[in-house]
Design a protein around this motif. Structure first.
Motif, PDB file in Angstrom:
ATOM      1  N   THR A  15     -15.650  19.970  -1.023  1.00  0.00           N
ATOM      2  CA  THR A  15     -14.314  20.327  -1.495  1.00  0.00           C
ATOM      3  C   THR A  15     -14.227  21.852  -1.547  1.00  0.00           C
ATOM      4  O   THR A  15     -15.238  22.549  -1.404  1.00  0.00           O
ATOM      5  CB  THR A  15     -14.057  19.757  -2.895  1.00  0.00           C
ATOM      6  N   ARG A  31      -9.391  27.453   0.356  1.00  0.00           N
ATOM      7  CA  ARG A  31      -8.120  26.850   0.787  1.00  0.00           C
ATOM      8  C   ARG A  31      -7.363  27.797   1.720  1.00  0.00           C
ATOM      9  O   ARG A  31      -6.762  27.364   2.704  1.00  0.00           O
ATOM     10  CB  ARG A  31      -7.276  26.476  -0.432  1.00  0.00           C
ATOM     11  N   GLN A  41     -11.054  20.338   8.563  1.00  0.00           N
ATOM     12  CA  GLN A  41     -10.794  19.434   7.450  1.00  0.00           C
ATOM     13  C   GLN A  41     -11.286  18.045   7.837  1.00  0.00           C
ATOM     14  O   GLN A  41     -10.949  17.529   8.899  1.00  0.00           O
ATOM     15  CB  GLN A  41      -9.305  19.406   7.121  1.00  0.00           C
ATOM     16  N   ARG A  44      -9.654  13.672   2.826  1.00  0.00           N
ATOM     17  CA  ARG A  44      -9.229  13.914   1.450  1.00  0.00           C
ATOM     18  C   ARG A  44     -10.167  13.171   0.505  1.00  0.00           C
ATOM     19  O   ARG A  44     -10.682  12.105   0.836  1.00  0.00           O
ATOM     20  CB  ARG A  44      -7.810  13.407   1.222  1.00  0.00           C
ATOM     21  N   THR A  49      -8.636  18.404  -0.510  1.00  0.00           N
ATOM     22  CA  THR A  49      -9.020  18.428   0.898  1.00  0.00           C
ATOM     23  C   THR A  49     -10.524  18.573   0.980  1.00  0.00           C
ATOM     24  O   THR A  49     -11.138  19.323   0.217  1.00  0.00           O
ATOM     25  CB  THR A  49      -8.339  19.612   1.622  1.00  0.00           C
ATOM     26  N   TYR A  51     -13.526  19.830   3.349  1.00  0.00           N
ATOM     27  CA  TYR A  51     -13.789  20.728   4.475  1.00  0.00           C
ATOM     28  C   TYR A  51     -15.214  20.521   4.976  1.00  0.00           C
ATOM     29  O   TYR A  51     -16.071  19.984   4.278  1.00  0.00           O
ATOM     30  CB  TYR A  51     -13.639  22.189   4.034  1.00  0.00           C
TER      31      TYR A  51
END
Length: 92
Positions: A15, A31, A41, A44, A49, A51
Motif C-alpha cells: 500500500t 500516491r 498498480q 485494491r 491502492t 502498488y
C-alpha cells in the motif's frame, strides 16, 4: 505483460503507507508517484491502492541518482533488469 523470469521481477504488493515506510517517503508521495509516473498498480485492498514495491523503488532510485524516470512500468522493468545484469557482470 512483463515476463517474470527472475525472482526480482515478480511484483511485490504494498500500500502507499507500507511502500512509503520502506522508502522513507510519505504515503502522499507514493500516491503522487502513482499519478505522476504511472507507478504500477496491482489492485485494491479495501479503499487503498496496492502498488508494486519494485516499481516504486525504481522510481525512488532514479530520483535519488538524479536520472530521468522511465515513462512506463515496463521501461522501468527493463531498467531494473539492465542494472541487475550490469551489477552481475565482472569488471574487466
Amino acid at each position: 505483460m512483463t515476463m517474470h523470469n527472475h525472482p526480482d521481477d515478480r511484483p511485490e504488493p504494498v500500500t502507499a503507507a507500507t511502500g512509503g515506510n520502506r522508502l522513507n517517503r510519505t504515503p502522499a508521495t507514493i500516491r503522487k508517484w502513482g499519478q505522476r509516473y504511472g507507478a504500477r498498480q496491482l489492485g485494491r485492498a479495501g479503499r487503498e491502492t496496492v502498488y508494486d514495491y519494485r516499481d516504486l523503488a525504481t522510481i525512488d532510485g532514479c530520483i535519488h541518482r538524479g536520472e530521468p524516470i522511465p515513462p512506463t512500468p515496463e521501461t522501468r522493468d527493463e531498467l531494473r533488469a539492465q542494472r541487475r545484469a550490469a551489477a552481475l557482470t565482472p569488471a574487466a
